[in-house]
Structures are given as C-alpha cells and as structure tokens.
Enzyme design. Structure first.
Site, PDB file in Angstrom:
ATOM      1  N   ARG A 154       0.844  -1.217   0.000  1.00 57.16           N
ATOM      2  CA  ARG A 154       0.000   0.000   0.000  1.00 57.16           C
ATOM      3  C   ARG A 154       0.875   1.261   0.000  1.00 57.16           C
ATOM      4  O   ARG A 154       0.563   2.243   0.687  1.00 57.16           O
ATOM      5  CB  ARG A 154      -0.946   0.028   1.214  1.00 57.16           C
ATOM      6  CG  ARG A 154      -1.985  -1.064   1.245  1.00 57.16           C
ATOM      7  CD  ARG A 154      -2.960  -0.903   0.074  1.00 57.16           C
ATOM      8  NE  ARG A 154      -4.110  -1.761   0.218  1.00 57.16           N
ATOM      9  CZ  ARG A 154      -4.143  -3.045  -0.146  1.00 57.16           C
ATOM     10  NH1 ARG A 154      -3.097  -3.616  -0.691  1.00 57.16           N
ATOM     11  NH2 ARG A 154      -5.242  -3.755   0.013  1.00 57.16           N
ATOM     12  N   SER A 214     -10.563  -0.761   3.365  1.00 55.77           N
ATOM     13  CA  SER A 214      -9.808  -0.953   4.601  1.00 55.77           C
ATOM     14  C   SER A 214      -9.382   0.403   5.159  1.00 55.77           C
ATOM     15  O   SER A 214      -8.755   1.184   4.454  1.00 55.77           O
ATOM     16  CB  SER A 214      -8.541  -1.766   4.335  1.00 55.77           C
ATOM     17  OG  SER A 214      -8.872  -3.019   3.818  1.00 55.77           O
ATOM     18  N   GLU A 230      -4.768   3.495   6.675  1.00 55.48           N
ATOM     19  CA  GLU A 230      -4.458   3.304   5.261  1.00 55.48           C
ATOM     20  C   GLU A 230      -5.068   4.438   4.431  1.00 55.48           C
ATOM     21  O   GLU A 230      -4.553   4.824   3.393  1.00 55.48           O
ATOM     22  CB  GLU A 230      -5.044   1.951   4.836  1.00 55.48           C
ATOM     23  CG  GLU A 230      -4.431   1.373   3.590  1.00 55.48           C
ATOM     24  CD  GLU A 230      -5.448   1.229   2.498  1.00 55.48           C
ATOM     25  OE1 GLU A 230      -5.275   1.903   1.477  1.00 55.48           O
ATOM     26  OE2 GLU A 230      -6.400   0.449   2.657  1.00 55.48           O
TER      27      GLU A 230
END
Ligand code: EPU
Length: 336
Positions: free
Chosen positions: A161, A236, A332
């Site tokens: 990520r 998420s 995130e």
C-alpha cells in the site's frame, strides 16, 4: 476543464462525508497545465475517485480532480499487450474492459473502487495480486515545473500500500496515465488466496478462466465489503500491521487463533481486521460512525457522520488494539 465552486463534496468521497469545497476537474494534460498557470500555489488536494480519503477539515483553495479519459493499446506481441489508461478512467470499468479483451493480470483486482490514476499511489492490492505485478510505467506531470515524465516500476518504489507518490513525491506530481503489461496467452491465474479457491469450488468451477476469477472476486468482495453507494466507506481503514516475530509469538500464546502471514525472518504481518474483531469492535456503532458488521477493517458512515466522527472512532480503535495486543495500527486511508 470544469470548475465547481463551493459545492458539496459528498459525491466526491466514497465515505459520503458532507463538507464544502471547490473542485477543478481536468480532462487532459493541457487542462492541467492551463490551470497551473492560473493557480501557481498548487492544489489544496489532488483527488481521483475519492475512495481512499477521509475529509476532516474543509479543504482551502482548489481541489484538483483528475478526469483524464482514454484506453489504448500501446504495443502488443503474441504473448503480451501493453495497455494505457487515462488516470480518470474508473478502475473497475477498466478491469472489465481488459477481461472482455481476454487480457490477464487484473482479474483479482476486480471491483476495487476508485480511478486508474490512484492505483499506483498506494499500489492497490487484493486477493494475492498487487498492481506492481502487472504495472509497466506511468506518466505524471510535475506540479511545480509543468514538465511531464515517465516513471518505471522501479522508480515508483512500490511497497505494501505504498509508492514514492505517498511519501517522497507526495503532492508533487499528478499522474495522468498508467500502463499495464497484461497477458494475451499462457496466463497464470493467481488462485493462492484461500477465499478464491473456496469460492470457485463452491460454484463447482474446476477449470477457471480470467472471467471466472473476476466473478469469484466480485462475489467475495460483495459478501464482505459494503457498497459505497449504499453505505459510505473507504475500504480498509487501516493497514495490516507488520510486527516482530517475538510480538506475534507472545500474542499467539494468549490468542492461538491469531491470523498472521510470514514476511521475512524477523517479521510477520497480522490481520488488522482480526485484531479489531477480537477487541470487540466489529459491528460497533457510535452515532452514524461505525465498524462494518462483516469486515472489522472497514469503517462506515451510516449517513450523517462527519469526518471527525469517523476519525474519533478510529482513535478509540487504535488505542484499544494497542492496549490489548501491543500493536499500533496505521491508517491506510488519507486523512485531509
Ligand atoms: N478477519 C477477521 N475479522 C474481520 C476481518 C478479517 O477475523 O473482521 C480475518 C479473516 O478471517 C482472514 C483475515 O482476517 O483470516 C484477512 O481478512 P480478508 O481476507 O478479508 O483481508 P484483509 O487482510 O482484512 C486485505 C486488504 C483488502 C483486500 C483483502 C483481500 C489491506 C489493508 N486490506 O484485507 O483491501 O481486499 O485483503 O485481498 O491490506 C483495501 O485496501 O481497501 C481493501 C479492501
């Protein structure tokens, strides 16, 4: 180019946060360069599909929204195709287009919300595949000089990520087009992520193709992840934390069912959704901010939550998970 002044940003972020802002929408690199001349201070924020953002504060100045369209084949051989998509293309529509052409490589990344241009920013990934696996290069405009350049896979420095656009080059470039190298034949399907095999077995498909994998991923995602059109969310909210093997072992001695994945000799990745669920947060609701009932890693807006309501809930979760497991969760989603 389109300018939208003092509008509600509700439809520009999948969390559905109601907040005012000014949006300048670009349809070409020329639009962008023109606007840069008029607004030399640069953007308040660069926006794609708004699917990985939480608005806490009213953005000051102009939000630059990338809507550059287009899909074209740049090169092809018997085995591969090099396809370029404009940063403003919807990610899932682009994936579907590639599947229709029978090009393999993006099927596991079906139904991810957002735009093509944002996909390299955080190296989107799902069900055992990350875009770095099929990424070829991208084109981006330097927001100070107006000069466009190419970035290779190596130059993007993709991580979990993560990419250079999230750290060293944060807010310095606008990605305008992304190129992917996809298979035209002998494509190796990635079925290693447990849930995909289970889903294919459930429907009795023993010889899956690209389309079958895409359809399986879509069904899995629909069963766990809320549709942002129906329930505001940004996927998420936290990353899966990477911790030392020692810490993972000590947690495991107390919670033998701990879900973990080996990273290297010293570290282990833990399933943040599992930690949050074990800490008792799954399905929790505080006003209109909540933790999704089917996936504890996803925070949701039941209607009128503010960015701060969601943030406050995330703070409670971070503190509680830290107290219970000694693990610090990292967000995130981009907080603005
Ligand atoms: N789990 C729980 N409880 C929960 C959620 C998960 O126990 O509430 C457990 C599951 O049972 C499973 C494990 O945690 O054993 C992993 O769960 P899942 O397969 O749902 O994936 P994840 O690790 O929670 C990551 C990505 C998702 C991606 C899926 C599938 C991150 C931060 N998230 O989630 O990406 O779709 O894997 O590959 O890496 C996103 O980034 O927005 C996103 C949705």
């Amino acid at each position: 180019m389109k300018l939208h002044q003092s509008i509600s940003l509700r439809n520009y972020n999948t969390f559905g946060i109601e907040i005012p802002g000014n949006i300048a929408e670009f349809y070409s690199e020329q639009d962008l360069l023109q606007f840069m001349e008029a607004q030399p201070d640069g953007p308040a924020l660069i926006l794609g599909g708004g699917s990985n953002i939480l608005f806490r504060n009213v953005p000051q100045g102009w939000i630059w929204k990338n809507s550059i369209p287009g899909i074209q084949v740049v090169d092809r051989s018997d085995d591969f195709v090099l396809v370029e998509a404009g940063a403003g293309e919807n990610w899932h529509s682009f994936v579907q287009y590639c599947i229709e052409q029978q090009w393999g490589g993006l099927e596991n990344l079906s139904l991810i919300p957002g735009q093509v241009g944002a996909s390299p920013m955080q190296n989107i990934g799902a069900y055992g595949v990350e875009i770095k696996d099929v990424f070829h290069s991208l084109r981006a405009v330097n927001l100070k000089s107006g000069v466009a350049r190419e970035f290779s896979c190596e130059e993007c420095a993709f991580g979990y990520r993560d990419s250079v656009f999230k750290n060293v080059f944060r807010n310095q470039y606008m990605i305008t087009a992304v190129r992917f190298r996809l298979s035209r034949r002998n494509h190796v399907l990635h079925l290693d992520y447990g849930a995909i095999r289970e889903e294919l077995e459930r429907v009795g498909n023993t010889e899956p193709d690209i389309r079958a994998v895409s359809e399986a991923v879509i069904r899995i995602r629909q069963s766990k992840l809320p549709d942002p059109k129906l329930l505001g969310n940004a996927g998420s909210f936290f990353k899966n934390p990477v911790v030392s093997k020692d810490l993972a072992e000590s947690i495991k001695s107390r919670f033998p069912q701990l879900v973990s994945y080996g990273v290297d000799a010293q570290s282990v990745k833990l399933a943040a959704g599992w930690l949050i669920e074990q800490a008792g947060w799954k399905g929790y609701r505080q006003g209109d901010a909540g933790v999704h009932t089917k996936q504890a890693l996803v925070l949701v807006n039941y209607g009128k939550a503010s960015g701060d309501d969601i943030w406050q809930l995330s703070e409670l979760i971070v503190r509680d998970v830290q107290e219970k497991f000694g693990v610090v969760l990292e967000r995130e989603v981009n907080i603005c």
